[in-house]
Design a protein around this motif. Sequence first.
Motif, mmCIF file in Angstrom:
data_model
loop_
_atom_site.group_PDB
_atom_site.id
_atom_site.type_symbol
_atom_site.label_atom_id
_atom_site.label_comp_id
_atom_site.label_asym_id
_atom_site.label_seq_id
_atom_site.Cartn_x
_atom_site.Cartn_y
_atom_site.Cartn_z
ATOM 1 N N THR A 134 -0.342 -1.717 -3.978
ATOM 2 C CA THR A 134 0.471 -2.928 -4.049
ATOM 3 C C THR A 134 -0.284 -4.116 -3.468
ATOM 4 O O THR A 134 0.263 -5.218 -3.400
ATOM 5 C CB THR A 134 1.788 -2.738 -3.268
ATOM 6 N N LYS A 135 -1.519 -3.880 -3.060
ATOM 7 C CA LYS A 135 -2.303 -4.957 -2.458
ATOM 8 C C LYS A 135 -2.913 -5.838 -3.534
ATOM 9 O O LYS A 135 -3.079 -5.432 -4.686
ATOM 10 C CB LYS A 135 -3.403 -4.372 -1.567
ATOM 11 N N GLU A 136 -3.271 -7.041 -3.143
ATOM 12 C CA GLU A 136 -3.900 -7.960 -4.069
ATOM 13 C C GLU A 136 -5.295 -7.470 -4.416
ATOM 14 O O GLU A 136 -5.866 -6.612 -3.731
ATOM 15 C CB GLU A 136 -3.981 -9.362 -3.452
ATOM 16 N N VAL A 137 -5.837 -8.015 -5.518
ATOM 17 C CA VAL A 137 -7.189 -7.635 -5.937
ATOM 18 C C VAL A 137 -8.169 -7.895 -4.798
ATOM 19 O O VAL A 137 -8.170 -8.963 -4.185
ATOM 20 C CB VAL A 137 -7.603 -8.441 -7.194
ATOM 21 N N GLY A 138 -8.988 -6.888 -4.521
ATOM 22 C CA GLY A 138 -9.929 -6.995 -3.414
ATOM 23 C C GLY A 138 -9.395 -6.440 -2.120
ATOM 24 O O GLY A 138 -10.137 -6.251 -1.159
ATOM 25 N N GLY A 139 -8.091 -6.135 -2.081
ATOM 26 C CA GLY A 139 -7.499 -5.604 -0.857
ATOM 27 C C GLY A 139 -7.558 -4.096 -0.764
ATOM 28 O O GLY A 139 -7.180 -3.521 0.240
ATOM 29 N N GLY A 140 -8.013 -3.431 -1.806
ATOM 30 C CA GLY A 140 -8.107 -1.978 -1.804
ATOM 31 C C GLY A 140 -7.991 -1.450 -3.212
ATOM 32 O O GLY A 140 -7.421 -2.106 -4.098
ATOM 33 N N VAL A 141 -8.555 -0.247 -3.441
ATOM 34 C CA VAL A 141 -8.544 0.333 -4.788
ATOM 35 C C VAL A 141 -7.466 1.395 -4.941
ATOM 36 O O VAL A 141 -7.351 2.018 -5.984
ATOM 37 C CB VAL A 141 -9.926 0.942 -5.123
ATOM 38 N N GLY A 142 -6.671 1.620 -3.911
ATOM 39 C CA GLY A 142 -5.574 2.570 -4.027
ATOM 40 C C GLY A 142 -5.970 4.018 -3.850
ATOM 41 O O GLY A 142 -5.336 4.902 -4.428
ATOM 42 N N LEU A 143 -7.026 4.266 -3.067
ATOM 43 C CA LEU A 143 -7.452 5.651 -2.843
ATOM 44 C C LEU A 143 -7.167 6.142 -1.435
ATOM 45 O O LEU A 143 -7.195 7.337 -1.183
ATOM 46 C CB LEU A 143 -8.960 5.784 -3.127
ATOM 47 N N GLY A 144 -6.902 5.227 -0.500
ATOM 48 C CA GLY A 144 -6.745 5.612 0.900
ATOM 49 C C GLY A 144 -5.653 6.636 1.120
ATOM 50 O O GLY A 144 -5.865 7.675 1.751
ATOM 51 N N LEU A 145 -4.451 6.373 0.585
ATOM 52 C CA LEU A 145 -3.339 7.302 0.776
ATOM 53 C C LEU A 145 -3.537 8.577 -0.028
ATOM 54 O O LEU A 145 -3.143 9.665 0.404
ATOM 55 C CB LEU A 145 -2.016 6.635 0.401
ATOM 56 N N ALA A 146 -4.127 8.473 -1.220
ATOM 57 C CA ALA A 146 -4.397 9.673 -2.021
ATOM 58 C C ALA A 146 -5.366 10.590 -1.293
ATOM 59 O O ALA A 146 -5.172 11.813 -1.240
ATOM 60 C CB ALA A 146 -4.948 9.274 -3.390
ATOM 61 N N ILE A 147 -6.406 10.011 -0.711
ATOM 62 C CA ILE A 147 -7.377 10.806 0.049
ATOM 63 C C ILE A 147 -6.713 11.399 1.289
ATOM 64 O O ILE A 147 -6.895 12.576 1.610
ATOM 65 C CB ILE A 147 -8.590 9.940 0.440
ATOM 66 N N SER A 148 -5.911 10.590 1.985
ATOM 67 C CA SER A 148 -5.219 11.076 3.187
ATOM 68 C C SER A 148 -4.284 12.233 2.845
ATOM 69 O O SER A 148 -4.217 13.232 3.572
ATOM 70 C CB SER A 148 -4.421 9.934 3.830
ATOM 71 N N HIS A 149 -3.566 12.094 1.739
ATOM 72 C CA HIS A 149 -2.650 13.155 1.308
ATOM 73 C C HIS A 149 -3.423 14.448 1.054
ATOM 74 O O HIS A 149 -2.986 15.540 1.439
ATOM 75 C CB HIS A 149 -1.910 12.709 0.042
ATOM 76 N N GLY A 150 -4.594 14.330 0.406
ATOM 77 C CA GLY A 150 -5.407 15.508 0.141
ATOM 78 C C GLY A 150 -5.932 16.151 1.412
ATOM 79 O O GLY A 150 -5.962 17.386 1.542
#
Length: 421
Positions: free
Chosen positions: A375-391
């Motif tokens: 939900t972050k603006e462009v450049g604020g993250g690619v959306g992998l942090g929580l997916a990696i943390s969940h794994g």
Amino acid sequence: MTQGRGNILVVDDTPANLQLLESILQERGYTVRAAINGRLAIKAARLQPPDLVMLDINMPEMNGFEVCRELKNDPGLAGIPVIFVSAAVETADKLHAFEEGGVDYVTKPFQPLEVLARVETHLELARVRAELERQNQALARALQNLTRAQTQLVQSEKMAALGLLTAGVAHELNNPLNFISASVQGLQKTVAPVDQLMVLCQDLAGGEAGAVPGRLEAWIGANHPEELRQEMNELVSNACYGANRAAEIVASLRIFSRLDEADRKNVNLHECLDAALLLLHNRYKDHIRIERRYGDLPLWLCQPGRLNQVFMNLLGNAVDAINAKPAHAANDVIRVSTRLEEREGHSCAVVEIADTGIGMSDEVKQHLFEPFFTTKEVGGGVGLGLAISHGIVRDHEGSIEVESQAGQGSLFRVVLPQFEA
């Protein structure tokens, strides 16, 4: 599979049988090659591998079982289906045929419809096997490419996090180093009058006492000893504070730097959380209050480097959620709490990270742990942090639970069952 209906190698030492099989198969559109003994059959197969072999059992010099064994021992020919042909109808012969690698058995005298049905069935099975093998190879390549891409993306996420971390650490280290630098420069200025005082003390001890009292009185008037002593103590105290603060940051970096440790170790989870908070300090120090509510946790067996990444991601997201609010409130807070809890008969460490940020809608929560969802603006993250943390938490046989409402903040709960040592 060759062009047309199929290429069939027929092996029989009786010319009449060869002619009959050839006519049956050619009439149906198959390409047929004939061999009158086992040696010629093997040569023909190696020269141009057929799609199927019809092989007589009873032949001189080299019988059908021996020919089949030779074909199956050749990696380039082992996959070719072999249908045995014989006048014998003994069960033992049929079993022997299958043991040698045959796929079927046709008895003499030939029934054309039976021959064609069995040939077509096994050619079709061979086609299906070849297609499955091709698809399996394609899937294996796709999986390899996907694994490589996933590794690169995870590494990219780590490097992005490392970039933010490096900037924060550089800023955090700069403050205590400035304390030390300023204090040392101040001490350099105070050293000169102290040197003068030492010279006076030396003169007093060296027998020049007559002139010392006047000089000493002049020194006191010029340097104000009480203020000088207080200033020196403050400068030393500031230098010590800066050095201790720098040491704390370095210690936190040591704890956090175990990112790639794969071995499970007994670690203090509170130290891991404190290290992440310290390294993120530059992002929240001016406007977010941190509340620690640590319970009594024993040392926990886990992969500390990977859990550090989880804590850094969750705490960083909590800071971002508060920073995303239109206006910061004076009571913005991140609460980090821990406790022991029994779940399904297992002792679990529970780590909760709650924030007073913007919160999430139910729709956002449904996609929260999907790769590339952000939900972050462009450049604020690619959306992998929580997916990696969940794994990572899943690999620890644990879970991440989320409680959140839009506009009312979020709570992430990491549940970690204790591993057997």
